[in-house]
Design a protein around this motif. Structure first.
Motif, PDB file in Angstrom:
ATOM      1  N   ARG A 311       0.836  -1.206   0.000  1.00  0.00           N
ATOM      2  CA  ARG A 311       0.000   0.000   0.000  1.00  0.00           C
ATOM      3  C   ARG A 311       0.870   1.256   0.000  1.00  0.00           C
ATOM      4  NH1 ARG A 311      -4.918  -1.642   2.218  1.00  0.00           N
ATOM      5  NH2 ARG A 311      -5.779   0.293   1.390  1.00  0.00           N
ATOM      6  N   ARG A 312       1.947   1.222  -0.748  1.00  0.00           N
ATOM      7  CA  ARG A 312       2.926   2.312  -0.729  1.00  0.00           C
ATOM      8  C   ARG A 312       2.302   3.663  -1.063  1.00  0.00           C
ATOM      9  NH1 ARG A 312       6.959   1.702  -5.384  1.00  0.00           N
ATOM     10  NH2 ARG A 312       5.232   2.700  -6.491  1.00  0.00           N
ATOM     11  N   THR A 313       1.482   3.701  -2.078  1.00  0.00           N
ATOM     12  CA  THR A 313       0.899   4.969  -2.525  1.00  0.00           C
ATOM     13  C   THR A 313       0.150   5.665  -1.397  1.00  0.00           C
ATOM     14  OG1 THR A 313       0.657   4.056  -4.747  1.00  0.00           O
ATOM     15  CG2 THR A 313      -0.597   6.046  -4.242  1.00  0.00           C
ATOM     16  N   ILE A 314      -0.656   4.912  -0.655  1.00  0.00           N
ATOM     17  CA  ILE A 314      -1.422   5.490   0.439  1.00  0.00           C
ATOM     18  C   ILE A 314      -0.513   5.963   1.565  1.00  0.00           C
ATOM     19  CG2 ILE A 314      -3.132   4.977   2.230  1.00  0.00           C
ATOM     20  CD1 ILE A 314      -4.441   3.047   0.243  1.00  0.00           C
ATOM     21  N   LEU A 315       0.477   5.141   1.926  1.00  0.00           N
ATOM     22  CA  LEU A 315       1.374   5.511   3.016  1.00  0.00           C
ATOM     23  C   LEU A 315       2.144   6.788   2.704  1.00  0.00           C
ATOM     24  CD1 LEU A 315       2.896   2.124   4.260  1.00  0.00           C
ATOM     25  CD2 LEU A 315       1.195   3.557   5.380  1.00  0.00           C
ATOM     26  N   LEU A 316       2.594   6.947   1.463  1.00  0.00           N
ATOM     27  CA  LEU A 316       3.363   8.134   1.104  1.00  0.00           C
ATOM     28  C   LEU A 316       2.510   9.398   1.089  1.00  0.00           C
ATOM     29  CD1 LEU A 316       5.735   6.772  -1.707  1.00  0.00           C
ATOM     30  CD2 LEU A 316       6.278   7.251   0.682  1.00  0.00           C
ATOM     31  N   THR A 332       3.148  14.479  -1.916  1.00  0.00           N
ATOM     32  CA  THR A 332       2.813  15.840  -2.338  1.00  0.00           C
ATOM     33  C   THR A 332       4.074  16.648  -2.621  1.00  0.00           C
ATOM     34  OG1 THR A 332       0.832  15.747  -0.956  1.00  0.00           O
ATOM     35  CG2 THR A 332       1.528  17.914  -1.712  1.00  0.00           C
ATOM     36  N   THR A 333       5.074  16.512  -1.752  1.00  0.00           N
ATOM     37  CA  THR A 333       6.340  17.227  -1.936  1.00  0.00           C
ATOM     38  C   THR A 333       6.941  16.946  -3.300  1.00  0.00           C
ATOM     39  OG1 THR A 333       6.795  17.181   0.442  1.00  0.00           O
ATOM     40  CG2 THR A 333       8.672  17.519  -1.022  1.00  0.00           C
ATOM     41  N   PHE A 334       7.003  15.676  -3.653  1.00  0.00           N
ATOM     42  CA  PHE A 334       7.627  15.302  -4.920  1.00  0.00           C
ATOM     43  C   PHE A 334       6.714  15.578  -6.111  1.00  0.00           C
ATOM     44  CE2 PHE A 334      10.441  12.018  -2.611  1.00  0.00           C
ATOM     45  CZ  PHE A 334      11.347  13.013  -2.311  1.00  0.00           C
ATOM     46  N   ALA A 335       5.418  15.357  -5.944  1.00  0.00           N
ATOM     47  CA  ALA A 335       4.490  15.590  -7.062  1.00  0.00           C
ATOM     48  C   ALA A 335       4.524  17.048  -7.491  1.00  0.00           C
ATOM     49  CB  ALA A 335       3.084  15.167  -6.665  1.00  0.00           C
ATOM     50  N   LEU A 336       4.549  17.958  -6.536  1.00  0.00           N
ATOM     51  CA  LEU A 336       4.605  19.385  -6.867  1.00  0.00           C
ATOM     52  C   LEU A 336       5.914  19.729  -7.570  1.00  0.00           C
ATOM     53  CD1 LEU A 336       3.078  20.946  -3.607  1.00  0.00           C
ATOM     54  CD2 LEU A 336       2.016  20.804  -5.865  1.00  0.00           C
ATOM     55  N   ALA A 337       7.022  19.157  -7.095  1.00  0.00           N
ATOM     56  CA  ALA A 337       8.319  19.437  -7.724  1.00  0.00           C
ATOM     57  C   ALA A 337       8.368  18.872  -9.137  1.00  0.00           C
ATOM     58  CB  ALA A 337       9.443  18.846  -6.874  1.00  0.00           C
ATOM     59  N   ILE A 338       7.819  17.671  -9.322  1.00  0.00           N
ATOM     60  CA  ILE A 338       7.805  17.052 -10.655  1.00  0.00           C
ATOM     61  C   ILE A 338       6.969  17.900 -11.611  1.00  0.00           C
ATOM     62  CG2 ILE A 338       6.941  15.068 -11.966  1.00  0.00           C
ATOM     63  CD1 ILE A 338       7.702  13.351  -9.472  1.00  0.00           C
ATOM     64  N   THR A 339       5.796  18.346 -11.154  1.00  0.00           N
ATOM     65  CA  THR A 339       4.921  19.165 -11.998  1.00  0.00           C
ATOM     66  C   THR A 339       5.591  20.489 -12.359  1.00  0.00           C
ATOM     67  OG1 THR A 339       2.965  18.178 -10.993  1.00  0.00           O
ATOM     68  CG2 THR A 339       2.676  20.276 -12.136  1.00  0.00           C
ATOM     69  N   ALA A 340       6.178  21.134 -11.352  1.00  0.00           N
ATOM     70  CA  ALA A 340       6.821  22.428 -11.597  1.00  0.00           C
ATOM     71  C   ALA A 340       7.986  22.290 -12.569  1.00  0.00           C
ATOM     72  CB  ALA A 340       7.311  23.019 -10.276  1.00  0.00           C
ATOM     73  N   THR A 341       8.747  21.217 -12.450  1.00  0.00           N
ATOM     74  CA  THR A 341       9.894  21.018 -13.334  1.00  0.00           C
ATOM     75  C   THR A 341       9.437  20.694 -14.752  1.00  0.00           C
ATOM     76  OG1 THR A 341      11.107  20.137 -11.432  1.00  0.00           O
ATOM     77  CG2 THR A 341      12.073  19.773 -13.596  1.00  0.00           C
ATOM     78  N   ALA A 342       8.455  19.798 -14.873  1.00  0.00           N
ATOM     79  CA  ALA A 342       7.991  19.380 -16.198  1.00  0.00           C
ATOM     80  C   ALA A 342       7.363  20.521 -16.973  1.00  0.00           C
ATOM     81  CB  ALA A 342       6.991  18.229 -16.049  1.00  0.00           C
ATOM     82  N   LEU A 422       5.991   7.007 -10.434  1.00  0.00           N
ATOM     83  CA  LEU A 422       5.471   5.754 -10.976  1.00  0.00           C
ATOM     84  C   LEU A 422       3.995   5.590 -10.621  1.00  0.00           C
ATOM     85  CD1 LEU A 422       6.589   3.284 -12.549  1.00  0.00           C
ATOM     86  CD2 LEU A 422       6.826   2.131 -10.351  1.00  0.00           C
ATOM     87  N   ASP A 423       3.631   6.024  -9.425  1.00  0.00           N
ATOM     88  CA  ASP A 423       2.238   5.904  -8.994  1.00  0.00           C
ATOM     89  C   ASP A 423       1.304   6.819  -9.775  1.00  0.00           C
ATOM     90  OD1 ASP A 423       2.947   4.015  -7.146  1.00  0.00           O
ATOM     91  OD2 ASP A 423       3.088   5.416  -5.461  1.00  0.00           O
ATOM     92  N   THR A 424       1.848   7.863 -10.410  1.00  0.00           N
ATOM     93  CA  THR A 424       1.011   8.759 -11.203  1.00  0.00           C
ATOM     94  C   THR A 424       0.791   8.237 -12.629  1.00  0.00           C
ATOM     95  OG1 THR A 424       2.864  10.096 -12.033  1.00  0.00           O
ATOM     96  CG2 THR A 424       1.899  10.725  -9.903  1.00  0.00           C
ATOM     97  N   MET A 425       1.581   7.229 -13.028  1.00  0.00           N
ATOM     98  CA  MET A 425       1.472   6.679 -14.385  1.00  0.00           C
ATOM     99  C   MET A 425       0.489   5.510 -14.400  1.00  0.00           C
ATOM    100  SD  MET A 425       5.570   6.671 -15.347  1.00  0.00           S
ATOM    101  CE  MET A 425       5.340   6.156 -17.058  1.00  0.00           C
ATOM    102  N   THR A 426      -0.316   5.434 -15.453  1.00  0.00           N
ATOM    103  CA  THR A 426      -1.202   4.282 -15.616  1.00  0.00           C
ATOM    104  C   THR A 426      -0.381   3.081 -16.062  1.00  0.00           C
ATOM    105  OG1 THR A 426      -1.657   4.722 -17.954  1.00  0.00           O
ATOM    106  CG2 THR A 426      -3.061   5.838 -16.311  1.00  0.00           C
ATOM    107  N   GLU A 427      -0.951   1.899 -15.943  1.00  0.00           N
ATOM    108  CA  GLU A 427      -0.236   0.686 -16.374  1.00  0.00           C
ATOM    109  C   GLU A 427       0.036   0.725 -17.872  1.00  0.00           C
ATOM    110  OE1 GLU A 427       1.860  -2.716 -16.271  1.00  0.00           O
ATOM    111  OE2 GLU A 427       1.191  -1.490 -14.586  1.00  0.00           O
ATOM    112  N   THR A 428      -0.891   1.296 -18.640  1.00  0.00           N
ATOM    113  CA  THR A 428      -0.676   1.423 -20.087  1.00  0.00           C
ATOM    114  C   THR A 428       0.530   2.315 -20.375  1.00  0.00           C
ATOM    115  OG1 THR A 428      -3.031   1.137 -20.506  1.00  0.00           O
ATOM    116  CG2 THR A 428      -1.720   2.137 -22.270  1.00  0.00           C
ATOM    117  N   GLU A 429       0.631   3.434 -19.638  1.00  0.00           N
ATOM    118  CA  GLU A 429       1.776   4.332 -19.817  1.00  0.00           C
ATOM    119  C   GLU A 429       3.080   3.649 -19.429  1.00  0.00           C
ATOM    120  OE1 GLU A 429       0.143   8.847 -19.049  1.00  0.00           O
ATOM    121  OE2 GLU A 429       0.298   7.512 -17.318  1.00  0.00           O
TER     122      GLU A 429
END
Length: 808
Positions: A311-316, A332-342, A422-429
């Motif tokens: 249950r890594r996604t929930i714990l993080l 949240t810390t990393f998601a915001l940084a990834i979005t801002a960088t991309a 990785l948790d933000t990507m779908t299995e298809t992606e």
């Protein structure tokens, strides 16, 4: 100044960590820590020891001293001290050296702690403020995340200083007043926390100042505005101590010694903690988050580890209580940084996606520069131009999501950044991007052959962990690129002696090629040949022969009657016949291969050397030494000329020629050849490669034959250990080591040890080679001989006992 403050000051003045001071005084680091935190004072004898070490009188060291009124502290820090702060002493020492010693400079430098979000920048700045508060006349904290936090911090500073403008609604006037105060006062510390725009320094800082400035930021590029100090994740020991204290497994003031005690007293719990620290890459925010969850739920470390796997996604996403100094969770810390960088360049997002699907460390740049056309149209275009590539890398590194190692030409990405992305990507992606990476890896990964130059192996080693990960991740088997990468990876693993890892990759490549190309395709035949070579390495001769016969049939039925591959199959079938003692079958196969290769490439080609060497081996085993020697010599000369004097194939010729000389009792000629063969293989293949055991075993036999038993035994044991570890206890080469070691003990009269070893060798050879193989018969004869010798010895001992009893 209290004794604890004075002790810390004197320690840092000498650039000593708590551990270094403890070692110098033969004390415990825990004692130093407790004294500095005011929790205890040393006994009289230790006081004298400290006084002498620092060159201070007892009064200077232990008498309380009051700061003068000119050092009245203005304190404007919004956070309480972290009771679980752990380690990081080298950073605190370096900061104090930089900040405190430069307060009197005319133009004070700005120092920046930079690094990945959650790596502990704010916590170190906070601990520094509390620990060294009395070294400064004022300490101000500015939250630089948003305009609102900047405005709020500014007003708080104005109020703390009781400036007339503190209630002014004009923000610019308040800022001007604060800047004026900084210009006219000294020995202050200004901390800017979470700076994302270095331009704010120009707005806040006066041109002339006599204080210290520290900022924390994710930005790696600081330009001329600040001197940077990169903050890395916690080392293993620090991370273990922090996690166990934060989870309340240990007390808050526990030491590394107590962690080591836990490894002995509760080894399973310690192992779980090690696993967690590794999974979280030593990231303090993640460790704190885990500790908070453990404290709140009391679920225990093993249960948390299991939850993290499932249950890594929930714990993080769960920050837990007590996170007021860093309210956002890891995700949240990393998601915001990834979005801002991309958002800064369309190729950055694709670059981060690729890095997310690879191993986190040592991601090679050549994967992008050489295989970029397979990584999507946006990233592929960027990869083809050096300037564009460098620009995108700079942007990706700007928030410390990636780190670039320019000398090694690699990147690294924190494993939790990978996990969140990785948790933000779908299995298809994930599958689509993994497929692209596999196509790029297939372009970049070289194909290894027996005559491959060693530098190519280094390239394979760089790419291997990434190839293995992607091959394991892609589940759809409909791609020739996937088959090709699996085959190339298997080839390299086989050459490195990692046979068990190579086999499933060969089988996977074969399955895909048969499905797409058909079972009679020439590429299928080539794969069958190499899989057969693997089985030969493993001693699975029956399986190898079936595959080679099938490959030979495909090549013989091809439209052009593929002579070169026919020669390859005949040579390999000859090897199998030789290994199984079928010498009459082996020789014509070797001769056919030699004839084809000479006709095609001439007499000096490495493949010709292979046939000559194999023929020489065949003659040696039959006792035809006169026929064997010139062929060995010729093969050695061809290999040295074409491959260089340090190639593994040259080592093969040297070893085989040494075997011939040993069997002829030409020991002086044999020994340097064995030693040179061993040296080449150790240097190129590594000290534990299965092929290293061959010349080692031969050298041990040489010393045994010369009755130099002290030299021989450790070399026998080394060769046996290598073979057992990499080939297994049931491999024919393991049996060879056991057989030769049995003879070694027999020569010394240690018949029981010899009998036990030869029985093991006989069992292995009977199962893998059959009962009629010459080597099985050889072991059977030795076993019978040893049984007779042992019986004779025991009967002699009994007779001697009877004689002694009668005479007594």
């Amino acid at each position: 100044m209290s004794f604890g403050d004075r002790l810390r000051e004197e320690r840092l003045r000498r650039h000593l960590s708590q551990e270094a001071l403890a070692e110098a005084l033969a004390l415990s680091a825990r004692s130093i820590r407790r004294w500095e935190q005011g929790q205890a004072i040393p006994q009289a004898s230790v006081r004298v020891q400290l006084s002498r070490f620092f060159g201070l009188s007892l009064e200077e060291l232990f008498e309380d001293q009051k700061k003068s009124s000119s050092h009245t502290l203005h304190w404007c820090v919004p956070y309480t001290r972290n009771p679980f702060f752990t380690g990081r002493e080298e950073y605190l020492t370096a900061l104090h050296t930089s900040l405190y010693t430069n307060q009197e400079a005319e133009s004070t430098h700005v120092y920046a702690l930079y690094g990945l979000g959650g790596v502990g920048k704010t916590q170190i700045a906070l601990e520094y403020a509390y620990r060294f508060a009395k070294e400064f006349s004022a300490i101000f904290w500015i939250g630089a995340e948003t305009n609102d936090s900047l405005t709020s911090s500014l007003l708080q500073i104005a109020k703390a200083l009781q400036l007339p403008e503190c209630d002014d609604r004009d923000q610019q006037r308040v800022m001007t007043a604060v800047r004026h105060w900084l210009t006219t006062h000294s020995q202050w510390l200004l901390i800017f926390d979470n700076v994302d725009d270095l331009g704010i320094l120009d707005l806040f800082l006066p041109s002339a100042r006599h204080g210290a400035v520290l900022l924390t930021t994710r930005l790696q590029i600081l330009g001329t505005r600040a001197r940077g100090m990169q903050l890395l994740p916690m080392e293993h020991e620090e991370g273990m101590l922090f996690l166990l204290c934060r989870a309340k497994v240990l007390e808050a003031d526990a030491t590394n010694e107590q962690v080591l005690q836990l490894s002995v007293q509760k080894s399973s719990l310690y192992a779980v903690a090690v696993n967690l620290v590794t999974l979280m890459g030593g990231l303090p925010l993640a460790l704190d988050q885990a500790g908070a969850y453990l404290e709140e739920t009391q679920c225990g470390l093993p249960a948390y580890l299991e939850l993290f796997h499932t249950r890594r996604t929930i714990l993080l996403h769960q920050r837990g209580e007590g996170g007021q100094n860093h309210p956002m969770p890891v995700s949240t810390t990393f998601a915001l940084a990834i979005t801002a960088t991309a958002e800064r360049h369309p190729a950055v997002g694709d670059l981060l996606r690729v890095c997310t699907l690879l191993q986190p460390d040592a991601i090679p740049e050549e994967l992008f520069r050489q295989g970029g056309t397979h990584l999507g149209p946006i990233l592929g275009t960027v990869c083809s131009d050096v300037l564009d590539w460098n620009r995108v890398i700079a942007l990706a590194c700007s928030y410390s999501l990636l780190s670039r190692q320019p000398e090694a030409q690699t990147f690294s990405i924190h494993r939790l950044v990978q996990a969140v992305h990785l948790d933000t990507m779908t299995e298809t992606e994930r599958q689509e991007w993994t497929r692209r990476i596999i196509e790029a890896l297939d372009v970049v990964l070289p194909e290894v052959q027996p005559t491959t130059e060693y530098p190519i192996w280094k390239q394979c080693e760089r790419l291997l962990p990434h190839a293995l990960l992607c091959l394991n991740r892609l589940t759809v088997e409909d791609s020739l690129a996937l088959a090709s990468l699996a085959y190339k990876t298997a080839q390299y693993l086989r050459e490195r002696g990692r046979y068990m890892e190579a086999e499933p990759l060969y089988l996977r490549a074969l399955r895909i090629q048969e499905q797409i190309l058909g079972p009679e395709h020439l590429k299928v035949a080539a794969l069958l040949n190499y899989l057969a070579a693997l089985y030969w390495n493993q001693g699975k001769y029956a399986e190898a022969e079936k595959l080679l016969q099938r490959a030979l049939s495909i090549w013989e039925q091809s439209p052009d009657h593929d002579q070169l591959n026919i020669a390859r199959a005949q040579n390999n079938l000859g090897n199998l016949s030789w290994e199984q003692g079928k010498y009459a079958e082996a020789e014509p196969r070797y001769q056919q291969a030699l004839h084809i290769w000479k006709q095609t490439w001439g007499s000096d080609h490495p493949n010709v050397a292979t046939s000559l060497n194999n023929l020489a081996e065949l003659y040696r085993m039959q006792g035809k030494y006169t026929e064997a020697e010139p062929r060995y010599q010729q093969a050695l000369a061809i290999r040295e000329q074409n491959l260089g004097s340090s190639h593994p194939e040259v080592a093969t010729s040297l070893n085989n020629l040494a075997e011939l000389y040993r069997m002829q009792n030409k020991y002086a000629k044999a020994e340097p050849l064995y030693q040179r063969a061993t040296s080449i293989r150790e240097q190129i293949l590594g000290r534990t490669h299965p092929l290293v055991a061959e010349p080692l075993n031969g050298l041990a036999n040489l010393y045994r034959d010369q009755e130099e038993y002290v030299k021989a035994e450790p070399i026998y044991q080394q060769a046996l250990a290598i073979r057992e570890q990499h080939l297994g206890r049931q491999h024919p080469e393991t049996a060879q080591s056991l057989h030769d070691l049995a003879i070694f003990f027999q020569r010394q009269g240690k018949l029981r040890e010899a009998r036990s070893l030869v029985e093991q060798a006989l069992e292995i050879r009977s199962q893998s080679l059959g009962n009629v193989h010459p080597k099985t018969i050889e072991a059977q004869e030795l076993s019978t001989q040893l049984a007779q010798e042992l019986k004779h010895t025991e009967e002699g001992a009994k007779s001697q006992n009877r004689t002694e009893e009668a005479s007594g």
